[in-house]
Design a protein around this motif. Structure first.
Motif, PDB file in Angstrom:
ATOM      1  N   UNK A  42      49.729   8.649  27.240  1.00 55.11           N
ATOM      2  CA  UNK A  42      50.815   9.322  26.547  1.00 55.11           C
ATOM      3  C   UNK A  42      51.015   9.423  25.298  1.00 55.11           C
ATOM      4  N   UNK A  43      50.619   8.415  24.519  1.00 57.36           N
ATOM      5  CA  UNK A  43      50.695   8.495  23.161  1.00 57.36           C
ATOM      6  C   UNK A  43      49.715   9.722  22.450  1.00 57.36           C
ATOM      7  N   UNK A  44      48.274   9.503  22.869  1.00 60.42           N
ATOM      8  CA  UNK A  44      47.505  10.678  22.535  1.00 60.42           C
ATOM      9  C   UNK A  44      48.066  11.997  22.647  1.00 60.42           C
ATOM     10  N   UNK A  45      48.436  12.113  24.063  1.00 57.36           N
ATOM     11  CA  UNK A  45      49.038  13.590  24.665  1.00 57.36           C
ATOM     12  C   UNK A  45      50.037  14.000  23.915  1.00 57.36           C
ATOM     13  N   UNK A  46      51.269  13.317  23.622  1.00 57.42           N
ATOM     14  CA  UNK A  46      52.324  13.528  22.856  1.00 57.42           C
ATOM     15  C   UNK A  46      51.962  14.033  21.162  1.00 57.42           C
ATOM     16  N   UNK A  47      51.151  13.065  20.749  1.00 52.98           N
ATOM     17  CA  UNK A  47      50.637  13.475  19.398  1.00 52.98           C
ATOM     18  C   UNK A  47      50.028  14.585  19.471  1.00 52.98           C
ATOM     19  N   UNK A  48      49.016  14.957  20.282  1.00 51.78           N
ATOM     20  CA  UNK A  48      48.260  16.183  20.088  1.00 51.78           C
ATOM     21  C   UNK A  48      49.202  17.241  20.313  1.00 51.78           C
ATOM     22  N   UNK A  49      50.117  17.412  21.094  1.00 55.08           N
ATOM     23  CA  UNK A  49      51.028  18.418  21.397  1.00 55.08           C
ATOM     24  C   UNK A  49      51.894  18.658  20.064  1.00 55.08           C
ATOM     25  N   UNK A  50      52.297  17.722  19.661  1.00 53.40           N
ATOM     26  CA  UNK A  50      53.213  17.819  18.190  1.00 53.40           C
ATOM     27  C   UNK A  50      52.325  18.479  17.314  1.00 53.40           C
ATOM     28  N   UNK A  51      51.075  17.934  17.078  1.00 50.59           N
ATOM     29  CA  UNK A  51      50.287  18.439  16.182  1.00 50.59           C
ATOM     30  C   UNK A  51      49.915  19.687  16.252  1.00 50.59           C
ATOM     31  N   UNK A  52      49.636  20.343  17.373  1.00 47.18           N
ATOM     32  CA  UNK A  52      49.410  21.660  17.508  1.00 47.18           C
ATOM     33  C   UNK A  52      50.551  22.831  17.382  1.00 47.18           C
ATOM     34  N   UNK A  53      51.730  22.346  17.714  1.00 44.64           N
ATOM     35  CA  UNK A  53      52.910  22.965  17.641  1.00 44.64           C
ATOM     36  C   UNK A  53      53.338  23.140  16.287  1.00 44.64           C
ATOM     37  N   UNK A  54      53.336  22.038  15.288  1.00 42.46           N
ATOM     38  CA  UNK A  54      53.533  21.773  13.958  1.00 42.46           C
ATOM     39  C   UNK A  54      52.745  22.765  13.124  1.00 42.46           C
ATOM     40  N   UNK A  55      51.419  22.490  13.535  1.00 37.61           N
ATOM     41  CA  UNK A  55      50.645  23.567  12.788  1.00 37.61           C
ATOM     42  C   UNK A  55      50.855  25.038  13.082  1.00 37.61           C
ATOM     43  N   UNK A  56      51.224  25.451  14.222  1.00 41.49           N
ATOM     44  CA  UNK A  56      51.438  26.648  14.772  1.00 41.49           C
ATOM     45  C   UNK A  56      52.730  27.244  14.024  1.00 41.49           C
ATOM     46  N   UNK A  57      53.742  26.364  13.634  1.00 38.31           N
ATOM     47  CA  UNK A  57      54.679  26.822  13.098  1.00 38.31           C
ATOM     48  C   UNK A  57      54.360  27.097  11.483  1.00 38.31           C
ATOM     49  N   UNK A  58      53.760  26.317  10.920  1.00 36.50           N
ATOM     50  CA  UNK A  58      53.248  26.537   9.626  1.00 36.50           C
ATOM     51  C   UNK A  58      52.251  27.920   9.357  1.00 36.50           C
ATOM     52  N   UNK A  59      51.534  27.869  10.329  1.00 39.45           N
ATOM     53  CA  UNK A  59      50.523  29.134  10.453  1.00 39.45           C
ATOM     54  C   UNK A  59      51.489  30.511  10.567  1.00 39.45           C
ATOM     55  N   UNK A  60      52.661  30.409  11.383  1.00 44.04           N
ATOM     56  CA  UNK A  60      53.583  31.592  11.521  1.00 44.04           C
ATOM     57  C   UNK A  60      54.570  31.637  10.409  1.00 44.04           C
ATOM     58  N   UNK A  61      54.352  30.855   9.336  1.00 43.49           N
ATOM     59  CA  UNK A  61      55.055  30.922   8.024  1.00 43.49           C
ATOM     60  C   UNK A  61      56.745  30.330   8.662  1.00 43.49           C
ATOM     61  N   UNK A  62      56.789  29.587   9.401  1.00 44.93           N
ATOM     62  CA  UNK A  62      58.126  28.961   9.765  1.00 44.93           C
ATOM     63  C   UNK A  62      57.966  27.574   9.077  1.00 44.93           C
ATOM     64  N   UNK A  63      59.515  27.230   8.947  1.00 45.77           N
ATOM     65  CA  UNK A  63      59.741  25.858   8.678  1.00 45.77           C
ATOM     66  C   UNK A  63      59.415  24.980   9.726  1.00 45.77           C
TER      67      UNK A  63
END
Lengths: 344, 344
Positions: A42-63
């Protein structure tokens, strides 16, 4: 910021995240490793998901501190209710800035949502395998998807296992191999960096990594394309196994799904489908036999592949669950790569 | 103290230790949990072994700080050279008071050493399975013993898996069960304390314990004895699978092993053999078919069982490796439970 919806495709080897605008435009995409919680916890799963989505926010120029409106996840291993509720609870608690709402579905349903809102059959063959029929009324019937300990027939794991087991059984004189094992044995020794069968034990037990084990399938695909008969054999068997999943759900297919221009639409998801030419003979044989034995209204089928990650379908379902409707251009998301009309 | 030799039998669920005098008398016996290092890791394996032997020293009235002369271990999972050298190195370093010398062999060879110094075929079916031919000249030919990821055919794990997979496949309409699944499904739900198939996933992945999974085999044996056709079926299949291991090594059996009074001696080790009556039809069928297809000198076989733990054979081999010879009364260690003479 204006409404942004997140989607995740979680596979047994790779994962993807996508951010979509209210108009259905893709704002950013990111990649990550395996997020199947049965495989990585579970830990690796949700860390991995959070990491991808947060990187996507930055990539899209979002806060990155502003949650997206919804996060819809299409996860391999996303079926058992209690387990997915725990994933959502843990994400809410640990990453309050990730998303306002959460939705988890299986990789199969997320793929279908990316391709169509009319239904069809999804057959996944990546690291693992799974099959799901979605009828036009939304009802679902599944076959497989139990993982490598109880199924995964026709998946990269299963193909790798079948080839390696053939080598073990030939060495033991337990089962005679249908073809020469020289290429597969050598490829196995190279891929796993072992000098004998005994050396495989750490890869099977102490250091077992499903995605690494399944990755051997690529070497078998290369061997098959180069003409090795045993490699070709295991892919033919995989084609049969995947087709048997379709045959298993055929009795539950709604009449309307047979009658479109494409015949029965079969959405093929996962890297093993890249070896379609090697699987074709086994696959078509099993479907033709089933059709000949009592499915006279099953006159044609078409195999479709996705242009887009099923993270997109995940985003759509997540938005829907949060009360929003994302417009997707389905026709741009799919491509027909094979059609077969039965002789009546 | 006078010379004392230690022996260990390490199984996938239970283990045993024995201390033997120079005259071959058993001084003490103790029990312990699984010591298969592939299943429980090196630390648990050597801790478990040390614990059993130290308790046996105390039970025999010996000083636990005085090492035994030798410790011979007959271990399931005791085959790969690098792995067993690591076990011995770690034991020497961590438990210097355990033993003066160490020797590790497989569970199959330890069992054979308990039964005979002339050779025969050992077929293990406990948590896992394995088969080893030992010829009178000491040469060995193996079949199986690769663990549940690559074999274990005919073992308690395999029988449990076959029964459960039959339930999954029937639910999925993937493979039609040869018999009604009601009893097996209910027994599975009770044993694993689940209410549906999805509930099995933690037992198959996150919390997988091979010995617990294999323990379901006992419920199947009860069902088979009570007349359930699917339970009987899986044991018949196990009988066939175990017999196929014998057929695999038949071409390498030395002529002399066929010609004794018992015919080919087959030493049957492990708890699954307690269900011999359920396996008999499948087992005898496969051997009769093999005999009819080209082994005319294979006129008879006998199945033997051990009265003593194969820790005793382990102790003998450990002593031998340390330059001592333990006298064992083989005839007191074995019992013939089935013989079959083929129609010529």
């Amino acid at each position: 910021m204006s409404a942004v919806y997140g989607g995740v495709e979680g596979g047994g080897t790779h994962s993807k995240a996508v951010l979509v605008s209210a108009e259905g435009h893709i704002l950013a995409e990111t990649d990550g490793p395996c997020t199947n919680h049965w495989l990585v916890g579970v830990d690796n799963c949700i860390n991995g998901i959070n990491d991808m989505v947060q990187r996507a926010k930055i990539k899209a120029g979002l806060d990155p501190d502003t949650p997206v409106c919804s996060l819809g996840m299409s996860l391999s291993g996303g079926e058992q209710k209690a387990a997915i509720q725990k994933l959502i609870d843990d994400m809410r608690e640990r990453y309050p800035k990730l998303s306002q709402s959460y939705f988890i579905t299986t990789d199969a349903i997320g793929a279908m949502a990316t391709a169509s809102d009319y239904g069809g059959i999804v057959v996944i063959s990546g690291t693992g395998s799974n099959c799901k029929l979605v009828n036009p009324d939304g009802t679902q019937v599944g076959c497989g998807g139990w993982g490598h300990m109880m199924g995964d027939e026709g998946s990269a794991y299963w193909i790798s296992h079948l080839a390696i087991k053939t080598v073990f059984d030939a060495r033991d004189n337990l089962v005679t191999s249908p073809h020469d094992i020289t290429y597969v044995k050598k490829a196995m020794e190279e891929y796993f960096q072992v000098s004998d069968l005994m050396g495989m034990l750490p890869d099977l037990y102490r250091n077992f990594q499903k995605s690494h084990f399944a990755g051997f399938c690529r070497k078998l695909a290369e061997g098959g394309s180069a003409g090795d008969a045993l490699c070709q054999h295991v892919f033919t068997e995989a084609g049969k196994a995947l087709a048997r999943h379709i045959v298993a759900v055929l009795p539950k297919v709604h009449q309307d799904l047979f009658s479109g221009e494409l015949g029965l639409p079969v959405l093929c998801v996962g890297s093993v489908w890249r070896s379609w030419e090697l699987m074709k003979s086994g696959f078509t044989q099993v479907l033709s036999e089933a059709q000949a034995h009592g499915y006279s209204h099953f006159h044609k089928y078409s195999l479709l592949t996705l242009h887009q990650s099923s993270a997109l379908g995940g985003a759509k379902m997540g938005a829907q669950n949060a009360g929003a409707s994302l417009p997707l251009d389905y026709s741009a998301n799919v491509n027909v790569f094979f059609s077969h009309t039965f002789n009546q």
